[in-house]
Scaffold this active site. Structure first.
Site, PDB file in Angstrom:
ATOM      1  N   VAL A   1      -9.227  14.353  -9.530  1.00 33.97           N
ATOM      2  CA  VAL A   1      -9.164  15.748  -9.969  1.00 33.97           C
ATOM      3  C   VAL A   1      -9.090  15.736 -11.494  1.00 33.97           C
ATOM      4  O   VAL A   1      -8.153  15.203 -12.054  1.00 33.97           O
ATOM      5  CB  VAL A   1      -7.928  16.451  -9.379  1.00 33.97           C
ATOM      6  CG1 VAL A   1      -7.941  17.929  -9.722  1.00 33.97           C
ATOM      7  CG2 VAL A   1      -7.863  16.244  -7.869  1.00 33.97           C
ATOM      8  N   CYS A   2     -10.071  16.319 -12.175  1.00 39.91           N
ATOM      9  CA  CYS A   2     -10.249  16.031 -13.597  1.00 39.91           C
ATOM     10  C   CYS A   2     -10.598  17.265 -14.417  1.00 39.91           C
ATOM     11  O   CYS A   2     -10.939  18.313 -13.884  1.00 39.91           O
ATOM     12  CB  CYS A   2     -11.376  15.015 -13.786  1.00 39.91           C
ATOM     13  SG  CYS A   2     -11.208  13.539 -12.772  1.00 39.91           S
ATOM     14  N   THR A   3     -10.538  17.093 -15.739  1.00 37.17           N
ATOM     15  CA  THR A   3     -11.072  18.066 -16.690  1.00 37.17           C
ATOM     16  C   THR A   3     -11.951  17.322 -17.685  1.00 37.17           C
ATOM     17  O   THR A   3     -11.514  16.323 -18.265  1.00 37.17           O
ATOM     18  CB  THR A   3      -9.938  18.780 -17.444  1.00 37.17           C
ATOM     19  OG1 THR A   3      -9.069  19.428 -16.505  1.00 37.17           O
ATOM     20  CG2 THR A   3     -10.499  19.813 -18.418  1.00 37.17           C
TER      21      THR A   3
ATOM     22  N   ASN B   1     -12.870  21.115 -11.414  1.00 37.93           N
ATOM     23  CA  ASN B   1     -13.292  20.660 -10.081  1.00 37.93           C
ATOM     24  C   ASN B   1     -13.791  21.797  -9.210  1.00 37.93           C
ATOM     25  O   ASN B   1     -13.683  21.738  -7.980  1.00 37.93           O
ATOM     26  CB  ASN B   1     -12.132  19.943  -9.373  1.00 37.93           C
ATOM     27  CG  ASN B   1     -11.677  18.720 -10.123  1.00 37.93           C
ATOM     28  OD1 ASN B   1     -10.746  18.786 -10.913  1.00 37.93           O
ATOM     29  ND2 ASN B   1     -12.355  17.601  -9.904  1.00 37.93           N
TER      30      ASN B   1
ATOM     31  N   ARG C   1      -6.897  25.017 -13.841  1.00 45.11           N
ATOM     32  CA  ARG C   1      -6.835  24.366 -15.144  1.00 45.11           C
ATOM     33  C   ARG C   1      -7.934  24.877 -16.071  1.00 45.11           C
ATOM     34  O   ARG C   1      -7.863  24.724 -17.290  1.00 45.11           O
ATOM     35  CB  ARG C   1      -6.976  22.845 -14.966  1.00 45.11           C
ATOM     36  CG  ARG C   1      -5.762  22.187 -14.349  1.00 45.11           C
ATOM     37  CD  ARG C   1      -6.082  20.817 -13.779  1.00 45.11           C
ATOM     38  NE  ARG C   1      -6.814  20.922 -12.528  1.00 45.11           N
ATOM     39  CZ  ARG C   1      -8.022  20.386 -12.310  1.00 45.11           C
ATOM     40  NH1 ARG C   1      -8.617  19.694 -13.262  1.00 45.11           N
ATOM     41  NH2 ARG C   1      -8.612  20.529 -11.145  1.00 45.11           N
TER      42      ARG C   1
END
Length: 400
Positions: A144-146, A325, A338
Site C-alpha cells: 500500500v503506497c504513495t 492505491n 492518503r
C-alpha cells in the site's frame, strides 16, 4: 470450486480480520492531517545502506553477499506470515504445507534468471527454497503506497514514494504496530545493479527480494509500483499459476526486466502497459523530458490483462502526478484517504518547493506517513540520484 470464488473468499476473510482487529484490538487515534516542513534530512541512522549486485556473475552467486546474514530475519518474517495464514484459514496448514513442501517444485515454473537467483539465496541463507520463493511473491498482494512524480521550476523531474507494507499482517496489541512492517524495516536496502562495473539501474529492495518495486535508470526513467485493489486480484493470479495457467507475468519480475532492458521512458511505458500480469497494479513512470510534445510522467492503471487507463502528468496537474492505491477517477476508501492530504501538502509546497527535501517532507506528513510506512525513496532522473530513508510514524498515527 472456481478460482474466482476462492479469491473472493480470501478477500472477504482479510476484510473481516481487518475490521475485527480495528474494532477489538486497535487503539484508534484521532485523525491527524499535517504538512511538515522540517523532516529532511532524517537522522543518519535512518539512512538505507547500498549493495552492488553484479549482473555479470552467474545468477546463483549474485545475491550471496547481500543475504548471507539475513536468513534469520527472512525466516522470522515468513513465520509471522505463516501464523497469520493459519489463522485466516481456521487453523488449516494448507498454505504452510504449500510453502514448505511444494515451493521447490513451484520454483521450476518461474523464469530465468530469477529461479537460479532464488536458489542461490536459499543456499546462502540456509532457508528452504520454498520459503525463498514465497518471500519473492507475496509483495504482489500487500503493498500500500504513495508515489509522486513532480517537475521543478527549472524543468527537472523528481520521483518519490512511500512504500507501506504489512496491512492485515499481524497486529501487535502491546506496541500498537503491524508486526510485518516492523520486521521489514531492517531489511530495506538500496541495490546498485551493475554490468562491466557500470550501473545499469538502482533500486530499493527488501534483502532477499529480487523483483523491483522502486527503481531509477540514471538519465533515462524512474519507476514505482503501487498495488491496485481489485476483485480480479493477485490471489486469483497466484492460484491460476499454481494450477498451471501461466500466461501472465509476476509483477516484480516484469519490472526487473523493464529496468534491465528498456532504453527509455517510452519503451518502458509500452512494456508495463501491454504485458499480461498475475496481479493488477499501478505503474508510476517518470522520464527525462519536461517540455515539448512528450512531457514524461504518467500513472498506468493495470488490470491483469492490460492497461485500462494511462493518465499523463499534463492532464493531471501540469507539474506533478500522484497515485496511492485507488483509481484516480474514483474516491478513495474513507478509512484510507492518503490522496487528499498528499494533494493538500503538494499544493502547500508549490512547484517552487519541488526538490528532494520538499518531496520528503510531503511523504513524511501524516497520514501519508503512517504505521505501515517502511521507507521513503527519493529519485532525480538527470543526476541518477537515489536515496532512501527508513520511516517511523509518531503517535497519533493511522492505521490504526
Amino acid at each position: 470450486m472456481s478460482n474466482v470464488w476462492l479469491g473472493h473468499k480470501m478477500l472477504r476473510s482479510l476484510v473481516f480480520v481487518f475490521v475485527f482487529f480495528c474494532l477489538t484490538n486497535c487503539q484508534i487515534p484521532p485523525f491527524v492531517e499535517e504538512c511538515v516542513d522540517n523532516a529532511y534530512p532524517p537522522p543518519e541512522s535512518h539512512k538505507v545502506p547500498t549493495y552492488v549486485v553484479n549482473l555479470d556473475l552467474p545468477p546463483a552467486q549474485r545475491w550471496t553477499h547481500v543475504v548471507k546474514d539475513r536468513g534469520p530475519q527472512i525466516k522470522k518474517l515468513l513465520d509471522e506470515f505463516k501464523s497469520f495464514s493459519s489463522d485466516i484459514f481456521n487453523g488449516s496448514q494448507a498454505v504452510i504445507n504449500f510453502i514448505d513442501k511444494e515451493g521447490p517444485a513451484f520454483d521450476q515454473t518461474l523464469p530465468q534468471p530469477f529461479a537460479d537467483e532464488m536458489r542461490g539465496i536459499a543456499n546462502a541463507t540456509g532457508l528452504k527454497l520454498g520459503e525463498v520463493v514465497f518471500f519473492n511473491v507475496f509483495y504482489e498482494f500487500f503493498t500500500v503506497c504513495t508515489s509522486i512524480v513532480a517537475r521543478d521550476v527549472q524543468g527537472s523531474l523528481y520521483h518519490a514514494r512511500n512504500l507501506d507494507f504489512g496491512l492485515f499482517l499481524g497486529w501487535d496489541i502491546k506496541n500498537n504496530t503491524w508486526s510485518v512492517t516492523e520486521l521489514l524495516r531492517p531489511m530495506v536496502i538500496i541495490v546498485d545493479f551493475q554490468k562491466g562495473g557500470e550501473t545499469v539501474f538502482k533500486s530499493v529492495n527488501f534483502a532477499g527480494y529480487i523483483g523491483i518495486l522502486t527503481a531509477i535508470k540514471p538519465k533515462l526513467f524512474t519507476l514505482t509500483m503501487n498495488e491496485r485493489f481489485s476483485k480480479d486480484g493477485g490471489y486469483i493470479g497466484l492460484m491460476e499459476w499454481i494450477l498451471g495457467e501461466r500466461s501472465g507475468q509476476w509483477m516484480g519480475f516484469l519490472t526487473r526486466q523493464v529496468m534491465e532492458t528498456a532504453t527509455g521512458y517510452l519503451e518502458a511505458k509500452v512494456l508495463v502497459t501491454n504485458k499480461e500480469m498475475l496481479a493488477p497494479a499501478y505503474f508510476i513512470l517518470g522520464g527525462n523530458k519536461t517540455s515539448g510534445l512528450y512531457k514524461q510522467g504518467c500513472v498506468i492503471t493495470r488490470a491483469r490483462e492490460r492497461a485500462i487507463d494511462v493518465w499523463d502528468m499534463e492532464s493531471a496537474n501540469g507539474w506533478y502526478i500522484l497515485e496511492t492505491n485507488y483509481d484516480h477517477w474514483s474516491t478513495p476508501l474513507f478509512l484510507d484517504d492518503r490522496r487528499t492530504p498528499a494533494h493538500h501538502c503538494m499544493g502547500n509546497m508549490t512547484q517552487q518547493g519541488v526538490s528532494i527535501k520538499g518531496l520528503h517532507n510531503v511523504l513524511s506528513s501524516r497520514p501519508v506517513l503512517n504505521k505501515l510506512t517502511t521507507y521513503t525513496a527519493l529519485m532525480q532522473v538527470d543526476s541518477g540520484h537515489l536515496e532512501a530513508w527508513l520511516q517511523y510514524c509518531p503517535e497519533p498515527c493511522i492505521p490504526w
